[in-house]
Design an enzyme around this catalytic site. Structure first.
Site, PDB file in Angstrom:
ATOM      1  N   ASP A 110       0.878  -1.151   0.000  1.00  0.00           N
ATOM      2  CA  ASP A 110       0.000   0.000   0.000  1.00  0.00           C
ATOM      3  C   ASP A 110       0.929   1.218   0.000  1.00  0.00           C
ATOM      4  OD1 ASP A 110      -2.231   1.703   0.367  1.00  0.00           O
ATOM      5  OD2 ASP A 110      -1.945   1.644   2.527  1.00  0.00           O
ATOM      6  N   ASP A 144      -0.108   5.126   1.085  1.00  0.00           N
ATOM      7  CA  ASP A 144      -0.338   6.048   2.201  1.00  0.00           C
ATOM      8  C   ASP A 144      -0.271   5.311   3.536  1.00  0.00           C
ATOM      9  OD1 ASP A 144      -0.708   8.037   0.366  1.00  0.00           O
ATOM     10  OD2 ASP A 144      -2.885   8.082   0.521  1.00  0.00           O
TER      11      ASP A 144
END
Length: 294
Positions: A18, A20
């Site tokens: 991922d 953020d």
């Protein structure tokens, strides 16, 4: 979007990040809005539309207020990141892993940041919401899945309407099966990372960020996750656990290769010994029948 990730020392491990609050330490959308002074307007509009739609609207507002693309890039280049995350990514690549990003941020933000960090060439693929600069010089952000036309069909309940990461992981798994790659390590923090965690297989690993939404969801019923669960808390533990897991997988594979090689050698020796021990009767000349004269 696919990138060229030249890695001569490749193994059969794919690490999916991922972005953020995983690679970077904050939410990139919030960071840009806050740093450019548009937080109040963002919060005012947030209840009225989906997040992805709101970010496109905010980029128009930035442009209308005289904010340039270069100013947005400058803000992105100052985004907080733990000092051990980039070394962890480089080490994973050096160990032979294929690296990918699956993120609900946007391509423009991610590409600007990874280029600034000098790690863009380490990723073979980035999956995120499209972001591009239009003819007016406005940054436009569109959904990865156009939810205005149809639903992505995920019933997990934790995926936003514009992106189901589980569907992306399933596509990656199908492509990896054709390449003969078997193991995946998935790292994430948000609720949107729960669905892909459920798609992982028993030989895979999921690394949820502890005390973040994906960790909370997994903790409710860990038995739903087939993959091995290895939590992390910050960039330092991310590096330690990720690299430790990669090295563990590589060591196990080397042991399996050695065991298979030893078994094959044993079989060859057994066959050789068996051939040498075969007893052959001596081949004697055939007796000629002598006819008796009367």
């Amino acid at each position: 979007m696919a990138y060229n990730s030249n890695n001569k020392n490749s193994n059969n491990i794919v690490v999916v990040f991922d972005f953020d609050k995983t690679i970077i330490d904050v939410d990139s959308d919030n960071w840009v809005i806050d740093e450019l002074g548009f937080t109040d307007l963002f919060n005012q509009l947030l209840p009225t539309m989906p997040w992805n739609t709101l970010m496109d609207r905010m980029m128009k507002e930035l442009h209308d207020q005289g904010k340039t693309i270069e100013e947005i890039k400058q803000v992105l280049r100052t985004i907080p990141i733990h000092p051990r995350v980039v070394p962890a990514i480089k080490s994973a690549h050096d160990l032979g892993c294929e690296l990918r990003i699956v993120s609900d941020a946007n391509m423009f933000f991610i590409e600007t940041i990874v280029e600034h960090l000098g790690i863009s060439e380490l990723f073979s693929e980035i999956n995120s919401n499209p972001g591009y600069v239009d003819e007016r010089g406005t940054l436009r952000i569109s959904p990865y899945h156009d939810f205005t036309k149809s639903s992505h069909g995920c019933s997990c309940g934790t995926c936003p309407p514009n992106m189901c990461k589980g569907l992306i992981i399933e596509r990656i798994q199908q492509s990896l099966a054709k390449e003969g790659k078997k193991k995946m390590i998935y790292l994430g923090d948000g609720a949107g990372d729960y669905c892909p965690s459920l798609k992982l297989n028993t030989e895979d690993y999921v690394m949820p960020r502890k005390n973040f939404p994906v960790w909370d969801l997994i903790s409710k019923n860990p038995m739903l996750v087939k993959a091995a669960i290895r939590e992390w808390t910050d960039g330092q533990s991310l590096e330690m656990i990720l690299i430790g897991t990669i090295e563990e997988i590589i060591l196990e594979e080397e042991k399996e290769k050695m065991l298979t090689s030893a078994e094959n050698n044993c079989k060859l020796q057994t066959i050789s010994v068996g051939i040498n021990n075969v007893h052959h009767e001596p081949i004697l000349p055939r007796a000629l029948r002598v006819s008796q004269s009367s």
